[in-house]
Write an enzyme that holds these catalytic residues in place. Structure first.
Site: not given
Ligand code: NBP
Length: 478
Positions: A14-15, A36, A130, A184, A187-188, A191-192, A453
């Site tokens: 998603v991100m 993938s 963020s 960052k 920041h979080n 936020e908490y 001490h």
């Molecule tokens: P996820 O944190 O759910 O990670 C999924 C992605 O990681 C997919 O593209 C997956 O590939 C890939 N991946 C994994 Br799992 N293991 C892997 C590996 N060994 N080698 C290569 N790729 C791998 O995705 P997200 O929610 O989009 O978040 C991405 C980052 O952004 C995270 O660090 C998250 O903490 C940060 N973040 C998220 C938000 C939010 O609101 N979601 C906000 C701010 C920051 P695949 O498709 O092949 O499984």
């Protein structure tokens, strides 16, 4: 391949998908890659019309499709996945190319990765992003760290896709190596604290004031027009007015009262402990979530019937106005503590972070965006080495204007047996900060007694130790 991409994104959940679309919507050609291929294909099928994408099935194709210096944004699950991606891409890159980790990495990991890649001639940029998925698509707040020189080639692209306030991007080079991810993280943490304080305000309005969730939604809506105006206050009003379709009850009453956490609040407190910075507001919010999730302890307490106060005293004052004051003052304390933590880390690691610039880039795109960040920015613009935000005139006036109401709210909460750890600890911090004498003198005495001490005296320099066992014996220079 003839056409080259200005930037590439690997990790298209998603991100990553939304960041890639954001770059493309701003006219940049974007190379795409995911472990993938399915996600890559989906993105192009669904959103290919939004811009120019160069999908790649392999890391080699992806790298070959990028113009130099190559800019590779990594947006995968933080932790071992990030290392796996770095290990895959680093051997394919050339000197001066950039790997940009935009996930939620721990800043210590970012420091380690940056040092390792620097030795290979590569730029590693840990960038805090963020704003969740909406922010990633429409304009996040971006906090890039890493080498300053990498910002010359990377900054303009990030600034393009970042949120804007009066045309100014919510993106700035924070500082070297892990500075971006550290900021960052804080920041979080803030936020908490913000969310906990808002939750306490709601709880008091409901349990002391007897207001319904819908009424409290209106109160928050009103507050959002004033100095508390912020994204979190705005969404609180929305959540409180929501009615559960299945039961017709207020949504907030059908949700289990155990708050979850992903860990960045905890990281903030752990880092603060190491730095010796009292971020009590953030710590209380992390602990309050932990308490809420403590099923066994809460069940045991319910079974034992832990008693509350025998008679709850009435609140003496205008509850709604007082809670607004307590919320604002406690929020100021939480932010003051968070900024102090950033300054302490900046000093510890030689990051040279401009705290005013952090307030500036948090004004839009991120979860803690709020009107009052303008005042924080102004405070640091006036005095970049401000010891604490609480001594800036705007905040000093706000807190001193709020303190009577703030104290009344904490008293009412204690008397009625309603937990308000955020409000109470913020007030205790405030009183601790302004105290002429703290009981720490007694603690020093105890430490000297049991552990030799030593202590310092108020009337002469040096370290002293009292020979406690030998009654009447004078203290000696240690
Ligand atoms: P996820 O944190 O759910 O990670 C999924 C992605 O990681 C997919 O593209 C997956 O590939 C890939 N991946 C994994 Br799992 N293991 C892997 C590996 N060994 N080698 C290569 N790729 C791998 O995705 P997200 O929610 O989009 O978040 C991405 C980052 O952004 C995270 O660090 C998250 O903490 C940060 N973040 C998220 C938000 C939010 O609101 N979601 C906000 C701010 C920051 P695949 O498709 O092949 O499984």
């Amino acid at each position: 391949m003839s056409q080259k991409a200005q930037i590439g994104v690997t990790g298209l959940a998603v991100m990553g998908r939304n960041l890639a679309r954001n770059f493309a919507r701003h006219g940049h050609t974007v190379a795409l890659h995911n472990r993938s291929y399915g996600r890559t294909k989906e993105l192009v099928e669904e959103f290919g019309h939004e811009g120019t994408f160069l999908p790649a099935e392999t890391a080699e194709q992806f790298v070959a499709s990028l113009e130099r210096p190559r800019r590779v944004v990594i947006m995968v699950k933080a932790g071992p996945a990030t290392d796996a991606v770095i290990d895959e891409f680093a051997p394919l890159l050339e000197e001066g190319d950039m790997l940009i980790d935009a996930g939620n990495a721990h800043y210590a990991d970012t420091r380690r990765r940056e040092a390792a890649l620097k030795a290979k001639g590569l730029h590693f940029v840990g960038a805090g992003v963020s704003g969740g998925e909406e922010g990633a698509l429409h304009g996040p707040s971006i906090m890039p760290g890493g080498p300053k020189e990498s910002y010359e080639a990377l900054g303009p692209l990030l600034e393009d896709i970042a949120a804007k306030v009066d045309g100014e991007p919510c993106c700035v080079h924070v500082g070297p190596d892990g500075a971006g991810h550290f900021v960052k993280m804080v920041h979080n943490g803030i936020e908490y604290a913000d969310m906990q304080l808002i939750a306490e305000a709601y709880d008091l309005l409901r349990r002391v004031g007897g207001h319904s969730p819908a009424e409290i939604a209106e109160i928050f809506k009103g507050w959002n027009e004033g100095r508390l105006g912020s994204y979190l206050i705005e969404i609180t009003a929305e959540v409180l007015k929501q009615v559960d379709a299945a039961t017709g009850k207020a949504f907030v009453d059908v949700v289990a009262d155990a708050a979850e956490q992903k860990g960045t609040g905890r990281w903030t407190v752990q880092a603060a402990l190491d730095l010796g910075v009292p971020v009590s507001g953030i710590a209380e919010s992390v602990f309050a979530r932990a308490l809420s999730g403590g099923k066994d302890e809460r069940a045991a307490a319910a079974e034992a019937g832990l008693p509350g106060p025998s008679a709850g005293a009435e609140h003496s004052g205008d509850l709604v106005a007082d809670v607004e004051q307590a919320l604002f003052a406690s929020k100021i304390v939480a932010y003051a503590q968070g900024f102090q933590q950033i300054q302490a880390a900046s000093k510890e690691y030689g990051w040279d972070i401009d705290p005013g610039a952090m307030a500036k880039i948090w004004r839009a795109g991120c979860i803690i965006r709020a009107k009052f960040l303008d005042f924080i920015k102004q405070a640091y613009d006036k005095k970049p080495d401000l010891a604490t935000l609480l001594v800036d005139q705007y905040f000093l006036d706000a807190v001193s204007g709020a303190q009577d109401a703030w104290r009344r709210v904490v008293v009412t909460a204690a008397q009625q047996g309603i937990p308000a750890p955020g409000f109470a600890s913020a007030l205790a911090y405030y009183d601790g900060l302004r105290a002429e004498r703290l009981p720490a003198a007694l603690i020093q005495g105890q430490r000297d007694f049991f552990g030799a001490h030593t202590y310092q005296r108020v009337d002469k320099p040096g370290s002293f130790h009292t020979l406690w066992a030998a009654e009447g014996r004078p203290e000696v220079d240690a």
